[in-house]
Design an enzyme around this catalytic site. Structure first.
Site, PDB file in Angstrom:
ATOM      1  N   GLN A 109       0.767  -1.279   0.201  1.00  0.00           N
ATOM      2  CA  GLN A 109      -0.008  -0.035   0.235  1.00  0.00           C
ATOM      3  C   GLN A 109       0.903   1.180   0.016  1.00  0.00           C
ATOM      4  O   GLN A 109       0.626   2.350  -0.858  1.00  0.00           O
ATOM      5  CB  GLN A 109      -0.843  -0.055   1.089  1.00  0.00           C
ATOM      6  CG  GLN A 109      -2.155  -0.714   1.070  1.00  0.00           C
ATOM      7  CD  GLN A 109      -3.191  -0.443   2.431  1.00  0.00           C
ATOM      8  OE1 GLN A 109      -2.565  -0.362   3.419  1.00  0.00           O
ATOM      9  NE2 GLN A 109      -4.486  -0.322   2.027  1.00  0.00           N
ATOM     10  N   GLU A 120      14.860  -1.306   0.256  1.00  0.00           N
ATOM     11  CA  GLU A 120      14.133  -2.335   0.870  1.00  0.00           C
ATOM     12  C   GLU A 120      15.110  -3.569   1.187  1.00  0.00           C
ATOM     13  O   GLU A 120      15.782  -3.884   0.388  1.00  0.00           O
ATOM     14  CB  GLU A 120      12.839  -2.850   0.398  1.00  0.00           C
ATOM     15  CG  GLU A 120      12.060  -3.630   1.081  1.00  0.00           C
ATOM     16  CD  GLU A 120      10.628  -4.356   0.567  1.00  0.00           C
ATOM     17  OE1 GLU A 120       9.778  -4.918   0.944  1.00  0.00           O
ATOM     18  OE2 GLU A 120      10.223  -3.821  -0.567  1.00  0.00           O
ATOM     19  N   ARG A 223      -3.176   8.580   4.544  1.00  0.00           N
ATOM     20  CA  ARG A 223      -2.921   7.330   5.517  1.00  0.00           C
ATOM     21  C   ARG A 223      -3.100   7.568   6.924  1.00  0.00           C
ATOM     22  O   ARG A 223      -3.390   6.900   7.574  1.00  0.00           O
ATOM     23  CB  ARG A 223      -1.668   7.068   5.193  1.00  0.00           C
ATOM     24  CG  ARG A 223      -1.172   6.674   3.884  1.00  0.00           C
ATOM     25  CD  ARG A 223      -2.262   5.617   2.930  1.00  0.00           C
ATOM     26  NE  ARG A 223      -1.929   5.139   1.790  1.00  0.00           N
ATOM     27  CZ  ARG A 223      -2.597   4.327   1.114  1.00  0.00           C
ATOM     28  NH1 ARG A 223      -3.831   3.692   1.420  1.00  0.00           N
ATOM     29  NH2 ARG A 223      -2.254   4.082  -0.003  1.00  0.00           N
TER      30      ARG A 223
END
Length: 301
Positions: A109, A120, A223
């Site tokens: 998301q 990452e 968010r």
């Protein structure tokens, strides 16, 4: 445990050796630097580095607008003016780099916000840890009957217990099989980049995420909203608390104009004017769709 002993040792070492600097420093942000703020059951958010403060926003705006800003009485007034009139560039002068540990389904998301630099943890090179997000019972909910992408009523009793057991057992079994397939301990097995395909979306990953304040505010507006999915919202709320200490004036303007404000369409403005003039307006003669009218009346009655 959100932090590994090695990560905690690194944090302690960094905080034990502060250095003098000539760059702008936010005292509020210094208190957060390197500290891990725990989120969910194994996640965290921590600030690795930052650039700028409220004064940097003002400095950039005065370079851009020059004499025109002299009408603004103080820096706070200027920042509120910039926020109110959607002048985004001065807010881009501030940047922050975060280290985030989060479930993979939350990361998918999050990555849709394509306005950051991301690096990452790689499951091609490293073996993933046996850590999964398992929701607390109060966050287990059925599908909403009115929103195709939202939650409805909270699961209760035997049904909640059944779902929790499935989540836990499936995660454990998937990881067991992941370990069994890996090329290690003398067996040929699968390469890490292939074995990872069997891992569930609730396993934790980590990344470094660097963005500017303008785009961070956009992320938080979406968010940290009450309608956002709980699992990403709690990360946004943790970040928001950090930002409030980093740039308190800018964050105050953001709360006022973005989080606490609403944007009206031309049709909504017309309806409000008609109401103020004493006219009774219905959805049928408002020019709005049923969805627009529902959202309008939720705010204005």
């Amino acid at each position: 445990m959100p932090l590994t002993p090695e990560q905690q040792a690194e944090i302690d070492a960094l905080r034990a050796t502060p250095r003098a600097t000539l760059r702008a420093v936010s005292e509020g942000m210094e208190a957060h630097l390197y500290r891990a703020h725990e989120v969910l059951d194994h996640g965290f958010v921590r600030v690795i580095d930052y650039m700028g403060d409220d004064a940097a926003i003002v400095q950039a705006a005065r370079v851009s607008y020059g004499a025109g800003t002299r009408k603004v009485n103080d820096d706070s007034g200027l920042i509120r003016y910039l926020m109110r009139h959607w002048h985004s560039t001065p807010f881009e002068m501030c940047e922050v780099k975060l280290h985030v540990k989060l479930p993979i389904f939350v990361a998918r998301q999050w990555i849709r916000h394509r306005t950051a630099n991301v690096n990452e943890y790689s499951a091609r090179y490293s073996i993933m840890d046996r850590e999964f997000y398992i929701p607390a019972a109060e966050h287990l909910a059925a599908q909403s009957t009115v929103n195709n992408q939202g939650r409805g009523a909270t699961l209760q009793g035997d049904e909640a217990a059944r779902v929790l057991e499935i989540l836990k057992s499936d995660a454990a079994r998937s990881y067991d099989h992941y370990e069994e397939m890996l090329s290690q301990d003398g067996q040929q097995g699968l390469a890490r980049e292939l074995a990872r395909m069997n891992l569930p979306a609730n396993i934790y990953t980590q990344w470094y995420w660097k963005t500017d304040l303008h785009n961070l505010f956009h992320f938080l507006r979406l968010r940290a909203d009450p309608h956002a999915q709980y699992e990403i919202r709690v990360y946004a709320e943790a970040i928001a608390r950090v930002v409030a200490d980093w740039v308190p004036v800018a964050f105050g303007a953001f709360e006022d104009y973005r989080m606490g404000g609403v944007t009206l369409s031309a049709k909504a403005i017309a309806v409000l004017k008609r109401r103020l003039a004493g006219e009774t307006v219905t959805q049928e003669d408002s020019g709005m769709s049923k969805g627009e009218w529902r959202e309008f009346t939720e705010i204005w009655g």
